[in-house]
Write an enzyme that holds these catalytic residues in place. Structure first.
Site, PDB file in Angstrom:
ATOM      1  N   GLU A  93       0.837  -1.217   0.000  1.00  0.00           N
ATOM      2  CA  GLU A  93       0.000   0.000   0.000  1.00  0.00           C
ATOM      3  C   GLU A  93       0.863   1.254   0.000  1.00  0.00           C
ATOM      4  OE1 GLU A  93      -3.147  -0.030   2.971  1.00  0.00           O
ATOM      5  OE2 GLU A  93      -3.251   2.159   2.959  1.00  0.00           O
ATOM      6  N   LYS A 274      -6.795  -0.463  12.001  1.00  0.00           N
ATOM      7  CA  LYS A 274      -6.186  -0.852  10.721  1.00  0.00           C
ATOM      8  C   LYS A 274      -5.003   0.085  10.445  1.00  0.00           C
ATOM      9  CE  LYS A 274      -5.720  -1.261   6.055  1.00  0.00           C
ATOM     10  NZ  LYS A 274      -4.968  -0.405   5.134  1.00  0.00           N
ATOM     11  N   ASP A 290       5.156 -13.910  11.785  1.00  0.00           N
ATOM     12  CA  ASP A 290       3.777 -14.394  11.610  1.00  0.00           C
ATOM     13  C   ASP A 290       2.812 -13.251  11.933  1.00  0.00           C
ATOM     14  OD1 ASP A 290       1.329 -15.618  11.686  1.00  0.00           O
ATOM     15  OD2 ASP A 290       1.975 -17.344  12.860  1.00  0.00           O
ATOM     16  N   HIS A 388      -2.156  10.798  -0.700  1.00  0.00           N
ATOM     17  CA  HIS A 388      -2.245   9.701  -1.662  1.00  0.00           C
ATOM     18  C   HIS A 388      -2.070  10.223  -3.075  1.00  0.00           C
ATOM     19  CE1 HIS A 388      -4.548   6.622   1.022  1.00  0.00           C
ATOM     20  NE2 HIS A 388      -3.320   6.841   1.384  1.00  0.00           N
TER      21      HIS A 388
HETATM   22  C1  MEV Z   1      -5.636   3.360   5.490  1.00  0.00           C
HETATM   23  O1  MEV Z   1      -4.778   2.292   5.122  1.00  0.00           O
HETATM   24  C2  MEV Z   1      -5.627   3.542   6.990  1.00  0.00           C
HETATM   25  C3  MEV Z   1      -6.586   4.622   7.531  1.00  0.00           C
HETATM   26  O2  MEV Z   1      -7.921   4.343   7.086  1.00  0.00           O
HETATM   27  C4  MEV Z   1      -6.501   4.576   9.032  1.00  0.00           C
HETATM   28  C5  MEV Z   1      -7.502   5.464   9.733  1.00  0.00           C
HETATM   29  O3  MEV Z   1      -8.566   5.762   9.175  1.00  0.00           O
HETATM   30  O4  MEV Z   1      -7.184   5.842  10.895  1.00  0.00           O
HETATM   31  C6  MEV Z   1      -6.238   5.980   6.976  1.00  0.00           C
END
Ligand code: MEV
Length: 441
Positions: A93, A274, A290, A388
């Site tokens: 990513e 995430k 792992d 991005h």
């Molecule tokens: C994207 O890979 C991760 C985010 O969505 C994390 C977040 O929203 O805090 C930008």
């Protein structure tokens, strides 16, 4: 004394490699030699898959038909417990490595990351079924704990020789006829799955016999809550400003609102986490660990109160600075597995000067706190799409034929115009090249 200081200066390396992101991979590798992170002999192996061939892959997993690659990048600016570190990341990513480096720079303004790790305890579970009296069985097992732990140690002499070994026996009642025995084992620099799975299988019939029960599953738990890492960092408000958001207090407060949102809403907490795992996993993948085990443990830990919550907590510190903490299970390995068989993993561990499993957990945790901070700062100011799109613009520029400094020049024009079409990139590139040649196309 003076000699010692000179020696210390000679080994001091910086993880602040300015302009790194604008350079070619070849030039970046040369910078690593200049900054004494790698020797001239080692540097060429960092390119490509050097040493990782089909035979190596075939010995790792089944039904191999080829090799699969990922970009390996370095997150910069990491100051972890007062030491400058390079953080290897393997990830598909875009933006994650840039995000980690950016937040690490902000945290360095406040003294860097401070890490506390638990000892490397991995836990085996033995399920005991058809127990007549769970209370009696539990009491029997607890009274025999010292003997049983010695029996565990006898099963793992190599781990004992490395300083690890059985540490505690715990018995949990699951229902009226079911118990689970937890055997907590210090597995040193190993993640310990193989070791404790052998322990569970080796001890199951003995535990069943002692309790008149039937042994069920024998396997480690990935909820490694005896093996957590706590990473904290502080960012002065002045460091939080962005190009378009010059009020650091407002940026800090936006991050706190984002934190509050994640605390109130599991839908948001998952995405928040995430963003943490973006950093953690990329380090784990680069270092051949792992990451599925860590992911599973992290999310169970996040839900341990019965509600799924964020893995990080951001608050205002005494002096108004932003303070953050990540606390999560992080079972890592620098011994065995891919660390023994994969030359790329060995190179990543060496480049990052990883001293052992707990040190790797510290680096992965710091990366997780960093990617979370970057995400929250971007989301509460200009949004993440700006960053991005800047990366996208660089890709379009490179695909249009730009190289070296021209990538940045063309990307900057595309971003300013908010046009990311390849034909526009080619036009800008042609004009820039013409200008460099003194106006002669
Ligand atoms: C994207 O890979 C991760 C985010 O969505 C994390 C977040 O929203 O805090 C930008």
């Amino acid at each position: 004394m003076a000699d010692e200081r000179v020696k210390a200066l000679q080994v001091r390396r910086t993880s602040r490699l300015s302009g790194f992101y604008r350079q070619t991979p070849e030039r970046r590798r040369a910078r690593l030699v200049e900054a004494r992170w790698v020797t001239p002999d080692e540097v060429d192996a960092l390119a490509g898959l050097a040493g990782f061939d089909e035979a190596c892959a075939d010995a790792m997993v089944e039904n191999v038909i080829g090799l699969h690659g990922l970009p390996l990048g370095l997150a910069l600016n990491f100051l972890v417990d007062g030491v400058e570190r390079l953080v290897p990341m393997a990830v598909e990513e875009p933006s994650i490595i840039a995000a980690a480096s950016l937040a690490a720079r902000l945290c360095a303004e406040g003294g860097g990351f401070t890490v506390v790790t638990d000892p490397p305890i991995t836990t085996a579970q033995v399920q005991l079924l058809d127990v007549r009296s769970v209370a009696d069985a539990r009491a029997t097992l607890l009274s025999m704990a010292p003997v049983l732990l010695a029996e565990v140690d006898a099963l793992i002499p190599a781990m004992r020789a490395r300083g690890g070994g059985a540490r505690e026996l715990e018995v949990r009642v699951l229902d009226a006829t079911t118990l689970v025995v937890h055997l907590h084992v210090d597995t040193r620099d190993a993640m310990g799955a193989n070791c404790v799975n052998s322990v569970a299988e080796g001890m199951a019939s003995r535990l069943a016999e002692l309790t008149g029960a039937r042994a069920g599953l024998k396997i480690l738990t990935n909820l490694a809550d005896r093996r957590t890492v706590r990473v904290s960092a502080r960012v002065p408000v002045a460091a939080l400003v962005t190009e378009n958001f010059q009020d650091g207090v407002a940026v800090r407060d936006g991050i706190l609102e984002a934190q509050h949102f994640a605390e109130l809403d599991p839908y948001r907490a998952v995405t928040h986490n995430k963003g943490v795992m973006n950093g953690v996993d990329a380090v784990l993948v680069a270092c051949g660990n792992d990451w599925r085990a860590v992911e599973a443990g992290a999310h169970a830990w996040a839900a341990r109160s019965g509600v799924y919550r964020p893995l990080t907590a951001w608050r205002v510190g005494g002096d108004g600075a932003l303070e953050g903490e990540l606390w999560m299970p992080l079972a890592t390995s620098t011994a065995g597995g891919a660390a023994r068989t994969h030359p790329g993993v060995q190179r990543a561990l060496k480049l990052a000067r990883v001293s052992g499993a707990l040190d790797l957990a510290a680096l992965a945790g710091a990366a997780g706190l960093a990617t979370n901070l970057s995400a929250l700062r971007a989301l509460s100011t200009e949004g993440i799409q700006r960053g991005h799109m800047a990366l996208h613009a660089r890709r379009v520029a490179a695909e249009a034929g730009a190289s070296g400094d021209l990538i940045e020049i063309v990307a900057e024009r595309l971003s300013r115009e908010r046009v990311y079409r390849p034909e526009r990139a080619r036009e800008i590139l042609a004009a820039e090249v013409a200008q460099l040649r003194g106006g002669c196309p």
